[in-house]
Motif scaffolding. Structure first.
Motif, PDB file in Angstrom:
ATOM      1  N   LEU A 120      52.539  45.966  28.173  1.00  0.00           N
ATOM      2  CA  LEU A 120      51.728  44.852  28.655  1.00  0.00           C
ATOM      3  C   LEU A 120      51.483  44.865  30.164  1.00  0.00           C
ATOM      4  CD1 LEU A 120      53.305  42.003  26.488  1.00  0.00           C
ATOM      5  CD2 LEU A 120      51.168  43.253  26.062  1.00  0.00           C
ATOM      6  N   ARG A 121      52.451  45.370  30.924  1.00  0.00           N
ATOM      7  CA  ARG A 121      52.310  45.288  32.382  1.00  0.00           C
ATOM      8  C   ARG A 121      51.712  46.574  32.929  1.00  0.00           C
ATOM      9  NH1 ARG A 121      56.107  45.160  37.003  1.00  0.00           N
ATOM     10  NH2 ARG A 121      57.779  45.855  35.629  1.00  0.00           N
ATOM     11  N   PRO A 122      50.742  46.497  33.825  1.00  0.00           N
ATOM     12  CA  PRO A 122      50.131  47.710  34.388  1.00  0.00           C
ATOM     13  C   PRO A 122      51.136  48.551  35.167  1.00  0.00           C
ATOM     14  CG  PRO A 122      48.794  45.769  34.855  1.00  0.00           C
ATOM     15  CD  PRO A 122      50.102  45.267  34.327  1.00  0.00           C
ATOM     16  N   GLY A 123      50.851  49.848  35.250  1.00  0.00           N
ATOM     17  CA  GLY A 123      51.661  50.728  36.073  1.00  0.00           C
ATOM     18  C   GLY A 123      52.411  51.784  35.303  1.00  0.00           C
ATOM     19  N   PHE A 124      52.549  51.618  33.978  1.00  0.00           N
ATOM     20  CA  PHE A 124      53.226  52.657  33.192  1.00  0.00           C
ATOM     21  C   PHE A 124      52.192  53.443  32.393  1.00  0.00           C
ATOM     22  CE2 PHE A 124      55.693  54.497  29.736  1.00  0.00           C
ATOM     23  CZ  PHE A 124      56.734  55.071  30.451  1.00  0.00           C
ATOM     24  N   LEU A 125      51.569  52.823  31.417  1.00  0.00           N
ATOM     25  CA  LEU A 125      50.480  53.478  30.702  1.00  0.00           C
ATOM     26  C   LEU A 125      49.203  53.489  31.530  1.00  0.00           C
ATOM     27  CD1 LEU A 125      50.939  52.030  27.101  1.00  0.00           C
ATOM     28  CD2 LEU A 125      51.372  54.385  27.836  1.00  0.00           C
ATOM     29  N   ARG A 126      49.001  52.399  32.264  1.00  0.00           N
ATOM     30  CA  ARG A 126      47.795  52.264  33.090  1.00  0.00           C
ATOM     31  C   ARG A 126      48.247  52.187  34.545  1.00  0.00           C
ATOM     32  NH1 ARG A 126      47.741  48.524  29.213  1.00  0.00           N
ATOM     33  NH2 ARG A 126      48.140  46.816  30.674  1.00  0.00           N
ATOM     34  N   PRO A 127      48.220  53.313  35.230  1.00  0.00           N
ATOM     35  CA  PRO A 127      48.702  53.315  36.632  1.00  0.00           C
ATOM     36  C   PRO A 127      47.987  52.266  37.469  1.00  0.00           C
ATOM     37  CG  PRO A 127      48.295  55.544  35.858  1.00  0.00           C
ATOM     38  CD  PRO A 127      47.747  54.624  34.801  1.00  0.00           C
ATOM     39  N   ALA A 128      48.755  51.609  38.324  1.00  0.00           N
ATOM     40  CA  ALA A 128      48.179  50.576  39.184  1.00  0.00           C
ATOM     41  C   ALA A 128      47.185  51.195  40.159  1.00  0.00           C
ATOM     42  CB  ALA A 128      49.291  49.867  39.960  1.00  0.00           C
ATOM     43  N   VAL A 129      46.092  50.496  40.382  1.00  0.00           N
ATOM     44  CA  VAL A 129      45.067  50.968  41.307  1.00  0.00           C
ATOM     45  C   VAL A 129      45.489  50.621  42.730  1.00  0.00           C
ATOM     46  CG1 VAL A 129      42.662  50.763  41.992  1.00  0.00           C
ATOM     47  CG2 VAL A 129      43.276  50.677  39.572  1.00  0.00           C
ATOM     48  N   ARG A 130      45.481  51.612  43.606  1.00  0.00           N
ATOM     49  CA  ARG A 130      45.866  51.390  45.006  1.00  0.00           C
ATOM     50  C   ARG A 130      44.721  51.756  45.917  1.00  0.00           C
ATOM     51  NH1 ARG A 130      51.614  54.589  44.776  1.00  0.00           N
ATOM     52  NH2 ARG A 130      52.435  53.539  42.946  1.00  0.00           N
ATOM     53  N   SER A 131      44.716  51.163  47.047  1.00  0.00           N
ATOM     54  CA  SER A 131      43.675  51.465  48.021  1.00  0.00           C
ATOM     55  C   SER A 131      44.314  51.592  49.391  1.00  0.00           C
ATOM     56  CB  SER A 131      42.609  50.360  48.034  1.00  0.00           C
ATOM     57  OG  SER A 131      43.196  49.115  48.364  1.00  0.00           O
ATOM     58  N   GLY A 132      43.636  52.350  50.238  1.00  0.00           N
ATOM     59  CA  GLY A 132      44.157  52.503  51.593  1.00  0.00           C
ATOM     60  C   GLY A 132      44.752  53.874  51.806  1.00  0.00           C
ATOM     61  N   PRO A 133      44.732  54.376  53.032  1.00  0.00           N
ATOM     62  CA  PRO A 133      45.269  55.709  53.329  1.00  0.00           C
ATOM     63  C   PRO A 133      46.775  55.777  53.118  1.00  0.00           C
ATOM     64  CG  PRO A 133      44.741  54.529  55.362  1.00  0.00           C
ATOM     65  CD  PRO A 133      44.202  53.700  54.233  1.00  0.00           C
ATOM     66  N   GLY A 134      47.201  56.848  52.449  1.00  0.00           N
ATOM     67  CA  GLY A 134      48.629  57.076  52.238  1.00  0.00           C
ATOM     68  C   GLY A 134      49.248  56.291  51.109  1.00  0.00           C
ATOM     69  N   GLU A 135      48.477  55.442  50.440  1.00  0.00           N
ATOM     70  CA  GLU A 135      49.065  54.612  49.394  1.00  0.00           C
ATOM     71  C   GLU A 135      49.205  55.336  48.066  1.00  0.00           C
ATOM     72  OE1 GLU A 135      47.471  50.742  48.919  1.00  0.00           O
ATOM     73  OE2 GLU A 135      47.505  50.271  51.041  1.00  0.00           O
ATOM     74  N   ASP A 136      48.649  56.557  47.985  1.00  0.00           N
ATOM     75  CA  ASP A 136      48.796  57.332  46.751  1.00  0.00           C
ATOM     76  C   ASP A 136      50.155  58.030  46.695  1.00  0.00           C
ATOM     77  OD1 ASP A 136      46.352  56.638  45.733  1.00  0.00           O
ATOM     78  OD2 ASP A 136      45.299  58.311  46.684  1.00  0.00           O
ATOM     79  N   ALA A 137      50.855  58.138  47.827  1.00  0.00           N
ATOM     80  CA  ALA A 137      52.153  58.819  47.847  1.00  0.00           C
ATOM     81  C   ALA A 137      53.192  57.966  47.123  1.00  0.00           C
ATOM     82  CB  ALA A 137      52.593  59.052  49.287  1.00  0.00           C
ATOM     83  N   PRO A 138      54.046  58.605  46.299  1.00  0.00           N
ATOM     84  CA  PRO A 138      55.080  57.844  45.589  1.00  0.00           C
ATOM     85  C   PRO A 138      56.002  57.116  46.558  1.00  0.00           C
ATOM     86  CG  PRO A 138      54.879  60.061  44.697  1.00  0.00           C
ATOM     87  CD  PRO A 138      54.053  60.026  45.945  1.00  0.00           C
ATOM     88  N   ARG A 139      56.410  55.923  46.164  1.00  0.00           N
ATOM     89  CA  ARG A 139      57.318  55.121  46.991  1.00  0.00           C
ATOM     90  C   ARG A 139      58.759  55.334  46.534  1.00  0.00           C
ATOM     91  NH1 ARG A 139      53.590  51.717  44.929  1.00  0.00           N
ATOM     92  NH2 ARG A 139      55.181  50.714  43.661  1.00  0.00           N
ATOM     93  N   PRO A 140      59.724  55.301  47.452  1.00  0.00           N
ATOM     94  CA  PRO A 140      61.131  55.405  47.034  1.00  0.00           C
ATOM     95  C   PRO A 140      61.584  54.133  46.333  1.00  0.00           C
ATOM     96  CG  PRO A 140      60.976  54.966  49.381  1.00  0.00           C
ATOM     97  CD  PRO A 140      59.575  55.193  48.908  1.00  0.00           C
ATOM     98  N   LEU A 141      62.583  54.269  45.461  1.00  0.00           N
ATOM     99  CA  LEU A 141      63.126  53.094  44.796  1.00  0.00           C
ATOM    100  C   LEU A 141      63.978  52.299  45.772  1.00  0.00           C
ATOM    101  CD1 LEU A 141      64.282  54.416  41.290  1.00  0.00           C
ATOM    102  CD2 LEU A 141      62.118  53.369  41.930  1.00  0.00           C
TER     103      LEU A 141
END
Length: 267
Positions: A120-141
């Motif tokens: 039901l929540r976006p981000g697993f099956l449907r990756p969250a849409v991001r915008s802005g430079p550098g925001e495509d890089a994975p974030r640390p936990l």
């Protein structure tokens, strides 16, 4: 027949360790509950302890054969690993004191809620849409997630991957990387949980049920599971299958659903 069944499930845990980051965890718990049903209410305690040992070996082996470039994504995660271990120690101690029946139903409820969340929540099956430079890089936990994740994982015996894979997926990692990184994180949880299980007094029903335990660990079940798992991990790590990312994510959800159904049948 129990040993044959456990070895067969061990083959499955080898596959799930490589493909989904499940070092044993909730895949092993239902089958150990079934194999040690003669222990009655204590079967769940033994199952979570046994699965912790299986996770130590499987996740440790899988981590050792994971390419260094993949593990580099965890660089700087020492505080997270320390808090995972601390939380796991507390969770393992708590499960020795909690009534077995509620723990089993909490296991089922947690995995079922995880499936619903992933769907039901976006981000697993449907990756969250991001915008802005550098925001495509994975974030640390966030390191602060370590203590609660470790505590819940050790308390229920689900393994850290049930929580860390979705978290890393939503942090921007593809499934192949998220599942590979789940193994060292699972190892940080399973090591202290296993240590607690080894020094815990065995359950009184074990002798009458002819189940040999070391602490709370069923060594026969653990050995059979590992006998099936380790060769599979060695083969699949050398020649990992190529699975489309979305199909990989659906497979993860399908496995969680199957395990929930198995625990409901064993309840």
């Amino acid at each position: 027949m129990d040993v044959v069944m456990l070895t067969g499930v061990g083959l499955l845990t080898g596959v799930t360790t490589v493909l989904f980051g499940f070092g044993g965890g909730f895949v092993a718990v239902p089958v150990v509950v079934w194999a040690d049903a003669a222990l009655g209410g204590d079967a769940m305690r033994v199952a979570t302890a046994t699965s912790a040992l299986v996770m130590v070996v499987n996740a440790g082996f899988a981590t050792a054969v994971t390419p260094r470039r993949v593990l580099a994504a965890l660089r700087g995660s020492r505080p997270l690993l320390v808090l995972l271990a601390a939380g796991a120690s507390a969770g393992a101690l708590a499960t020795r004191l909690a009534p077995a029946g509620p723990v089993r139903w909490a296991f089922i409820a947690y995995v079922a809620l995880t499936v619903a969340d992933l769907l039901l929540r976006p981000g697993f099956l449907r990756p969250a849409v991001r915008s802005g430079p550098g925001e495509d890089a994975p974030r640390p936990l966030p390191a602060l997630l370590g203590a609660p994740v470790g505590a819940v994982a050790a308390f229920l015996g689900v393994g850290g991957s049930v929580m860390t894979v979705p978290a890393m997926r939503r942090a921007g990692h593809p499934m192949q990387v998220a599942t590979a990184l789940a193994n060292p994180l699972t190892l940080a949880i399973a090591l202290p949980a296993t240590a607690v299980s080894l020094v815990t007094a065995t359950v009184p029903a074990a002798m009458d049920a002819h189940v040999r335990l070391l602490g709370l660990i069923d060594l026969r079940a653990a050995s059979a599971l590992l006998l099936g798992a380790l060769p599979v991990i060695a083969v699949l790590r050398r020649r990992p299958p190529r699975i489309p990312d979305r199909a990989h994510a659906w497979g993860y959800i399908g496995l969680l659903t199957a395990v929930t159904a198995a625990m409901l049948c064993a309840a």
